[in-house]
Write a protein that holds these residues in place. Structure first.
Motif, PDB file in Angstrom:
ATOM      1  N   ALA A  10       0.852  -1.196   0.000  1.00  0.00           N
ATOM      2  CA  ALA A  10       0.000   0.000   0.000  1.00  0.00           C
ATOM      3  C   ALA A  10       0.886   1.244   0.000  1.00  0.00           C
ATOM      4  O   ALA A  10       1.782   1.367   0.833  1.00  0.00           O
ATOM      5  N   PHE A  11       0.661   2.122  -0.982  1.00  0.00           N
ATOM      6  CA  PHE A  11       1.335   3.420  -0.993  1.00  0.00           C
ATOM      7  C   PHE A  11       0.348   4.433  -0.430  1.00  0.00           C
ATOM      8  O   PHE A  11      -0.700   4.690  -1.032  1.00  0.00           O
ATOM      9  N   LEU A  12       0.677   4.979   0.734  1.00  0.00           N
ATOM     10  CA  LEU A  12      -0.283   5.861   1.401  1.00  0.00           C
ATOM     11  C   LEU A  12       0.305   7.254   1.596  1.00  0.00           C
ATOM     12  O   LEU A  12       1.483   7.402   1.952  1.00  0.00           O
ATOM     13  N   ARG A  39       5.041   4.813   2.951  1.00  0.00           N
ATOM     14  CA  ARG A  39       4.520   6.167   3.107  1.00  0.00           C
ATOM     15  C   ARG A  39       5.112   7.081   2.032  1.00  0.00           C
ATOM     16  O   ARG A  39       6.320   7.086   1.809  1.00  0.00           O
ATOM     17  N   VAL A  40       4.258   7.834   1.380  1.00  0.00           N
ATOM     18  CA  VAL A  40       4.715   8.803   0.381  1.00  0.00           C
ATOM     19  C   VAL A  40       4.166  10.173   0.790  1.00  0.00           C
ATOM     20  O   VAL A  40       3.173  10.248   1.511  1.00  0.00           O
ATOM     21  N   PRO A  41       4.804  11.252   0.334  1.00  0.00           N
ATOM     22  CA  PRO A  41       4.367  12.563   0.785  1.00  0.00           C
ATOM     23  C   PRO A  41       2.930  12.893   0.376  1.00  0.00           C
ATOM     24  O   PRO A  41       2.208  13.560   1.103  1.00  0.00           O
ATOM     25  N   ASP A  47       3.764   7.076  -8.753  1.00  0.00           N
ATOM     26  CA  ASP A  47       4.025   6.932 -10.175  1.00  0.00           C
ATOM     27  C   ASP A  47       3.687   5.521 -10.633  1.00  0.00           C
ATOM     28  O   ASP A  47       3.724   4.582  -9.837  1.00  0.00           O
ATOM     29  N   ALA A  48       3.399   5.395 -11.918  1.00  0.00           N
ATOM     30  CA  ALA A  48       3.114   4.065 -12.473  1.00  0.00           C
ATOM     31  C   ALA A  48       4.256   3.094 -12.199  1.00  0.00           C
ATOM     32  O   ALA A  48       4.037   1.899 -11.989  1.00  0.00           O
ATOM     33  N   GLY A  65      -3.437   5.130  -1.655  1.00  0.00           N
ATOM     34  CA  GLY A  65      -4.383   5.881  -0.840  1.00  0.00           C
ATOM     35  C   GLY A  65      -4.013   7.347  -0.742  1.00  0.00           C
ATOM     36  O   GLY A  65      -2.834   7.698  -0.677  1.00  0.00           O
ATOM     37  N   GLY A  66      -5.030   8.198  -0.763  1.00  0.00           N
ATOM     38  CA  GLY A  66      -4.793   9.632  -0.638  1.00  0.00           C
ATOM     39  C   GLY A  66      -5.899  10.291   0.158  1.00  0.00           C
ATOM     40  O   GLY A  66      -6.834   9.624   0.632  1.00  0.00           O
TER      41      GLY A  66
END
Lengths: 154, 289, 324
Positions: A10-12, A39-41, A47-48, A65-66
């Motif tokens: 999961a990129f959240l 965790r991403v900012p 990105d793809a 998730g955003g």
């Protein structure tokens, strides 16, 4: 068969979804443990290439998730990402990848329960669908059986 | 039948070069396999220009490549475009790669391009609404002689959409297994102009450099994403591919999706914001949980 | 003289002896050289395959080694080379192997290449037809030229004559019972494309800097089509594909027209498309001549046939040496 459990990446986003996932832990909600969070900012950062790299390294599904529209810490990162996610989802499906293997969620910092439910739902569906064998077979087919580039951590 | 349009084109190019309106002009010349790009600097060489139903190449990519890229700042460059090629020029203008005042566009009235394999008018030409290019500096050809080109320009894309998921997967993996990563698709694309492509980055290395199946799939997926909302469906990528991969079916699928879901067609509005650099409050969100 | 059918029907027995057979087959709209199981799928109704023998001798991707940081171990890539018969490639492709041999099995021996070559028998089927891009004659070869072949089949009145060329070819022929013929073959097909290399080397020796380089490379868009389809181009890159602790080191093709070429050694010294195109011409027609005494071009014409923008090496060679 000694099948390893499914693995979901999961990129959240830092400000909402990650905090929501954190809240799920803080309030001691139980959910399936097959998800690993990165965790991403901002969801606008996703990105793809992240998605494909996750599949390459053995992910059976990816969740991104955003923040809910209007709540983005950077005003509109999630709204720009929304267009990109739609295209990505469609393109993955066009290439023959099951839509269940890429999920997009809006989850606020207060929605610990929503996060726990999403994790359980996705895990449930991926368990039914099974591991992403077709993707894992890709490298093997070029270099020959038994010679696949195993770069993931089993 | 006399090719009046070609004769008129040569006449005009000679004039433009003689007058100094343009210093160099890029058009179509004869090559072994039909048509190839021809740079004209000497007015006498305007005679070598050709125009016919095989002028498939989209020459817009040369605006952002050597040697034209270097002369762009000072000189005025002439470019021969079909209506569809003009869309690529528009995207380059929209993305500030090309200054409109630095180029002189000669638009060709076009009755559709014939495929080299003899299977008739190309799929990309079907339903064309820019047979008479609008917004170029001049138009050559007689709009009265046009015939409408019917049919579905996305027929090949829809054929894949009708497949089941496993069929699609097996189609793409078997097709992409042929990819040798020569990057002809990227180099032929008028809109792949990055100085350094993501494929060349190794820290981190997002895309496997090797032409493994996973590396090939990642390359084509990410390239398609990078052309989302930008691809003008000119088909240069597939034309350039030495191993017959229908690369443009991927980018045109995305173009179709964006057209249907967002009513956006790349290259229609050079003044508008790029698709992925903008958003609307009410963009579709039915896929989000 | 033998009929094609007789030869094709023998292929199964070669496979039974443990040889893998590489031959031209149809894949969608392409004729490709590929490993075949079923000899009836062999297609000889082509001028030239898209890919070359390089695909099998110097493959586009091979594992050099595997590593595992946790176990602190490095092991060489598995050697999977098998005794191989190349059947039905053309004389130009075989000639290209003789050039690659001189380069890769020279002062420095590329052991992987050498091992594969040692196990490979090249059984060429000479050309009955050529197309407008073929110019093998101009490079000193020809539609029936045996250079690089171990055995060559020459067309003759609808069938083929077997000519044994090398010791390896004779050995293989006696192993599988392939009898040579000495009857006269059909005349070679005529080539329309010609280019003279007279004066070319001398011009290249003294004209590294010349305005012509800019002009001749104008149409090039710096893709790798001509390199990747060239039977003699052999530059390669080394790439690591790795996870956190495990990975592989691969040898893959690389191409001097890419702006990222040789960046692993800090930078690409050839700034500008013309300089990279010049490298391609210089490498083929000057450096290789200096090093091994042969031009690294066999006139197969793939670079002309498949260039998306009509770059034509014969036209360029003419332009370079011409007075203008």
């Amino acid at each position: 068969m000694g099948e390893r459990p499914i693995r979901i990446i999961a990129f959240l986003c830092n400000w909402c979804s990650y905090a929501g996932a954190d809240l799920a832990g803080t309030i001691r909600l139980k959910h399936r443990a097959d998800v690993r969070v990165i965790r991403v900012p901002c969801s606008g950062r996703i990105d793809a290439a992240f998605i494909l790299k996750a599949y390459e390294r053995g992910a059976d599904a990816v969740i991104v998730g955003g923040c809910h529209p209007g709540d983005c810490h950077y005003v509109s990162g999630n709204l720009s990402a929304r267009r990109r996610f739609l295209v990505m989802k469609q393109l993955l499906e066009f290439m023959g990848i099951e839509p269940e293997r890429f999920e997009v969620v809006w989850c606020s910092a207060a929605e610990g329960e929503k996060w726990a439910k999403i994790v359980d739902d996705v895990c449930e569906r991926i368990s039914t669908l099974g591991p992403f064998r077709s993707y894992k077979a890709l490298t093997a087919s070029v270099l020959g059986p038994g010679r696949e580039i195993v770069t993931g951590e089993e | 039948m006399k090719n009046e349009q070609e004769a008129q084109l040569r006449r005009r190019v000679r004039e433009l070069l003689n007058r100094g309106t343009v210093e160099v002009l890029l058009g179509y010349g004869r090559g072994l396999t039909g048509v190839r790009p021809l740079f004209v600097r000497d007015p006498a060489n305007a005679e070598k220009l050709i125009w016919n139903e095989h002028c498939n190449l989209n020459l817009a990519g040369y605006l952002v490549r050597e040697p034209l890229k270097q002369v762009m700042a000072g000189a005025r460059i002439g470019l021969i475009v079909k209506g569809c090629d003009f869309r690529a020029v528009n995207v380059l203008i929209q993305e500030h790669q090309v200054e409109r005042q630095n180029i002189y566009l000669i638009g060709m009235v076009c009755n559709g391009i014939e495929s080299d394999s003899g299977s008739g008018i190309l799929i990309k030409c079907r339903g064309c609404n820019v047979q008479v290019p609008e917004g170029t500096d001049e138009v050559i050809g007689n709009p009265q002689e046009l015939r409408q080109i019917d049919g579905d320009p996305f027929e090949d894309v829809r054929a894949i959409m009708e497949m089941s998921l496993p069929e699609r997967w097996s189609f793409w993996t078997s097709t992409l297994s042929r990819c040798i990563k020569c990057y002809a698709c990227r180099q032929a694309c008028p809109l792949c102009y990055c100085e350094e492509c993501i494929t060349e980055k190794s820290r981190p290395q997002w895309i496997e450099k090797a032409p493994t199946l996973s590396g090939n799939l990642a390359y084509h997926f990410i390239r398609t994403m990078h052309l989302a909302g930008r691809c003008v469906a000119c088909g240069e990528c597939s034309r350039a591919c030495p191993v017959d991969i229908p690369v443009d079916v991927l980018t045109r699928f995305v173009a179709l999706t964006i057209k249907e879901r967002f009513d956006y067609v790349a290259g229609d509005e050079p003044d508008g914001k790029p698709f992925l650099a903008s958003y609307c409050e009410d963009d579709p969100d039915d896929f989000i949980k | 003289m033998k009929q094609l059918q007789e030869i094709l029907s023998a292929i199964g027995s070669w496979q039974a002896k443990g040889y893998q057979v590489i031959a031209p087959v149809r894949r969608d709209n392409l004729i490709l050289l590929a490993r075949i199981e079923d000899p009836s799928l062999i297609n000889l109704d082509h001028i030239l395959t898209v890919n070359t023998l390089k695909d099998f001798m110097l493959p586009r991707c091979e594992t050099i080694l595997r590593f595992d940081l946790e176990k602190a171990c490095v092991e060489p890539g598995i050697d999977d080379s098998l005794p191989t018969i190349i059947f039905g490639s053309r004389p130009c492709d075989a000639a290209a192997l003789s050039i690659l041999d001189s380069i890769l099995i020279g002062d420095v021996v590329d052991s992987r290449y050498a091992k594969r070559r040692g196990q490979t028998v090249v059984l060429t089927v000479a050309c009955s037809r050529v197309d407008g891009a073929c110019f093998c004659k101009s490079m000193g070869y020809g539609p029936h030229d045996p250079t690089g072949s171990d055995i060559i089949l020459l067309p003759s009145q609808g069938g083929y004559l077997v000519r044994l060329i090398s010791e390896k070819g004779r050995q293989f022929a006696s192993d599988v019972g392939l009898e040579p013929d000495d009857a006269e073959a059909d005349p070679e097909p005529e080539l329309s494309r010609r280019v003279s290399t007279d004066g070319l080397k001398a011009w290249l020796d003294s004209n590294f800097e010349d305005p012509k380089w800019q002009v001749i490379s104008e149409n090039c868009v710096s893709c790798g089509t001509c390199y990747y389809l060239c039977p003699t181009c052999h530059c390669f890159d080394i790439a690591d594909e790795a996870g956190i602790s495990r990975g592989v080191r691969l040898r893959i093709w690389d191409c001097c027209s890419f702006s990222s070429f040789t960046k692993m050694a800090s930078h690409q010294p050839r700034v500008g498309k013309y300089a990279r195109y010049r490298q391609r011409v210089m490498h083929k027609f000057k450096y290789t001549v200096d090093n091994i005494g042969k031009v690294a071009c066999v006139g197969d014409g793939r670079c002309i046939r498949y260039c998306p923008y009509g770059v034509d090496i014969t036209e360029i060679l003419k332009a370079l040496v011409s007075g203008g």
